[in-house]
Design an enzyme around this catalytic site. Structure first.
Site, PDB file in Angstrom:
ATOM      1  N   ASP A  69      -3.972  -4.776 -17.701  1.00 40.48           N
ATOM      2  CA  ASP A  69      -3.092  -3.624 -17.942  1.00 40.48           C
ATOM      3  C   ASP A  69      -3.209  -3.121 -19.385  1.00 40.48           C
ATOM      4  OD1 ASP A  69      -2.102  -3.889 -15.299  1.00 40.48           O
ATOM      5  OD2 ASP A  69      -0.691  -5.424 -15.943  1.00 40.48           O
ATOM      6  N   ARG A 110     -15.351 -15.038 -10.266  1.00 39.48           N
ATOM      7  CA  ARG A 110     -14.835 -13.668 -10.352  1.00 39.48           C
ATOM      8  C   ARG A 110     -15.986 -12.659 -10.342  1.00 39.48           C
ATOM      9  NH1 ARG A 110      -9.595 -13.021 -11.322  1.00 39.48           N
ATOM     10  NH2 ARG A 110      -8.468 -14.804 -12.104  1.00 39.48           N
ATOM     11  N   GLY A 148       0.784  -1.230   0.000  1.00 43.07           N
ATOM     12  CA  GLY A 148       0.000   0.000   0.000  1.00 43.07           C
ATOM     13  C   GLY A 148       0.814   1.277   0.000  1.00 43.07           C
ATOM     14  N   GLN A 152       8.851   2.975  -8.062  1.00 44.13           N
ATOM     15  CA  GLN A 152       7.830   3.357  -7.069  1.00 44.13           C
ATOM     16  C   GLN A 152       7.896   4.838  -6.720  1.00 44.13           C
ATOM     17  OE1 GLN A 152       6.906   0.653  -3.779  1.00 44.13           O
ATOM     18  NE2 GLN A 152       5.262   0.233  -5.231  1.00 44.13           N
ATOM     19  N   HIS A 167       0.561   0.880 -13.213  1.00 46.42           N
ATOM     20  CA  HIS A 167       1.342  -0.297 -13.601  1.00 46.42           C
ATOM     21  C   HIS A 167       2.817   0.089 -13.706  1.00 46.42           C
ATOM     22  CE1 HIS A 167       2.217  -4.180 -15.259  1.00 46.42           C
ATOM     23  NE2 HIS A 167       2.883  -3.605 -16.238  1.00 46.42           N
ATOM     24  N   GLN A 180       8.453   7.173  -8.666  1.00 45.06           N
ATOM     25  CA  GLN A 180       7.707   7.878  -9.724  1.00 45.06           C
ATOM     26  C   GLN A 180       6.207   7.563  -9.648  1.00 45.06           C
ATOM     27  OE1 GLN A 180       9.242  10.251 -11.194  1.00 45.06           O
ATOM     28  NE2 GLN A 180      11.143   9.585 -10.223  1.00 45.06           N
ATOM     29  N   GLU A 181       5.862   6.335  -9.282  1.00 43.80           N
ATOM     30  CA  GLU A 181       4.438   6.002  -9.092  1.00 43.80           C
ATOM     31  C   GLU A 181       3.817   6.934  -8.065  1.00 43.80           C
ATOM     32  OE1 GLU A 181       3.908   1.280  -9.976  1.00 43.80           O
ATOM     33  OE2 GLU A 181       4.231   1.817  -7.902  1.00 43.80           O
ATOM     34  N   ASN A 206      -5.861   2.317 -12.833  1.00 43.22           N
ATOM     35  CA  ASN A 206      -4.824   1.410 -12.338  1.00 43.22           C
ATOM     36  C   ASN A 206      -3.455   2.055 -12.539  1.00 43.22           C
ATOM     37  OD1 ASN A 206      -3.662  -1.091 -11.445  1.00 43.22           O
ATOM     38  ND2 ASN A 206      -3.240  -1.641 -13.578  1.00 43.22           N
TER      39      ASN A 206
HETATM   40  C1  GAR Z   1       2.910  -1.112  -7.607  1.00 44.82           C
HETATM   41  O1  GAR Z   1       4.256  -1.054  -8.002  1.00 44.82           O
HETATM   42  C2  GAR Z   1       1.987  -1.228  -8.806  1.00 44.82           C
HETATM   43  O2  GAR Z   1       2.501  -0.582  -9.937  1.00 44.82           O
HETATM   44  C3  GAR Z   1       1.923  -2.722  -9.014  1.00 44.82           C
HETATM   45  O3  GAR Z   1       1.850  -3.227  -7.706  1.00 44.82           O
HETATM   46  C4  GAR Z   1       2.639  -2.415  -6.844  1.00 44.82           C
HETATM   47  C5  GAR Z   1       1.887  -2.177  -5.556  1.00 44.82           C
HETATM   48  O4  GAR Z   1       2.703  -1.496  -4.651  1.00 44.82           O
HETATM   49  N1  GAR Z   1       0.783  -3.072  -9.813  1.00 44.82           N
HETATM   50  C6  GAR Z   1       0.817  -3.931 -10.837  1.00 44.82           C
HETATM   51  O5  GAR Z   1       1.821  -4.580 -11.126  1.00 44.82           O
HETATM   52  C7  GAR Z   1      -0.471  -4.055 -11.633  1.00 44.82           C
HETATM   53  N2  GAR Z   1      -0.291  -4.845 -12.790  1.00 44.82           N
HETATM   54  P1  GAR Z   1       2.147  -0.854  -3.316  1.00 44.82           P
HETATM   55  O6  GAR Z   1       1.322  -1.931  -2.603  1.00 44.82           O
HETATM   56  O7  GAR Z   1       3.374  -0.499  -2.553  1.00 44.82           O
HETATM   57  O8  GAR Z   1       1.317   0.351  -3.668  1.00 44.82           O
END
Ligand code: GAR
Length: 221
Positions: free
Chosen positions: A148, A68, A15, A174, A112, A176-177, A110
């Site tokens: 994705d 699902r 998270g 991360q 990615h 940059q995310e 989302n």
């Molecule tokens: C993130 O790096 C996100 O980009 C990736 O999961 C991680 C979650 O990190 N998502 C994917 O790969 C989706 N295909 P977090 O729990 O630290 O936010």
């Protein structure tokens, strides 16, 4: 004053992206509130972060649903019960179905850890390294039925450095995310985003026409 956009954050892991959203809201950079955090994993660190911040944190175990679609119906029920206006996938490691997407049309986003359409799916950093890519990055996109795959809202490029491991690259991605996701969601919150087929139109955006990331870096001229 209009109501801030109510986010429903779905996650399966630690998270850190949820934390970036919480911090951006706290800093006044994101006009939104987190209405609920939902995880399919009871032990997800993101749930603990949510609880620490006094946010509603709900566990919906996917093993408890017969399909699902049935799982997504429970998700929709929970998100509606909390008045969610935008569904934010933040490391939610499940494919969503039309049950969720039809309940929130062009309202599911989302993040990615790659420059889509390169390296969709699991282990994007590992696969970018194994491929020998020089540049990868982060994509924020609207979600459709495929993994994705939906219309792209924003991307940032990240260089792959000699000696990078999956861990060092993941850490740089991360960082940059954590900048891009709150920014992209703020564009939606401000009503500046429109989806037109595969293309996403962002009103009053700034584009750096002459910027380029080269790897190795180009000599400075
Ligand atoms: C993130 O790096 C996100 O980009 C990736 O999961 C991680 C979650 O990190 N998502 C994917 O790969 C989706 N295909 P977090 O729990 O630290 O936010």
């Amino acid at each position: 004053m209009p109501e801030p956009l109510a986010l429903g954050v779905l996650l399966s892991g630690s998270g850190t992206n949820l934390q970036a959203l919480i911090d951006a809201i706290g800093a006044g950079a994101l006009d939104a509130r987190i209405a609920v955090v939902v995880s399919n994993v009871a032990e997800a660190g993101g749930l603990e972060r949510a609880r620490r911040c006094g946010l509603p944190a709900v566990v919906l175990r996917h093993g408890d649903a017969p399909s699902r679609e049935a799982y997504d119906a429970r998700l929709v029920e929970t998100l509606h019960a909390h008045g969610v206006g935008l569904v934010v996938l933040a490391g939610f490691m499940r494919l969503v179905t039309t049950v969720l997407l039809e309940a929130f049309p062009t309202r599911v986003v989302n993040v990615h850890p790659a420059l889509l359409p390169a390296f969709p799916g699991l282990h994007a950093e590992r696969r970018a390294l194994a491929h020998g890519a020089r540049i990868t990055g982060v994509t924020v996109h609207f979600v459709d039925e495929k993994t994705d795959h939906g219309p792209i809202l924003a991307q940032v490029a990240v260089p792959i450095l000699p000696g990078d491991t999956e861990e060092t690259l993941h850490a740089r991605i991360q960082r940059q995310e954590h900048r891009l996701y709150p920014f992209a969601i703020q564009l939606i919150a401000a009503g500046r985003v429109r989806v037109d087929g595969r293309r996403v139109i962002v009103r009053n955006a700034t584009f750096a026409a002459d910027a380029a990331l080269a790897s190795p870096a180009l000599p400075i001229t």
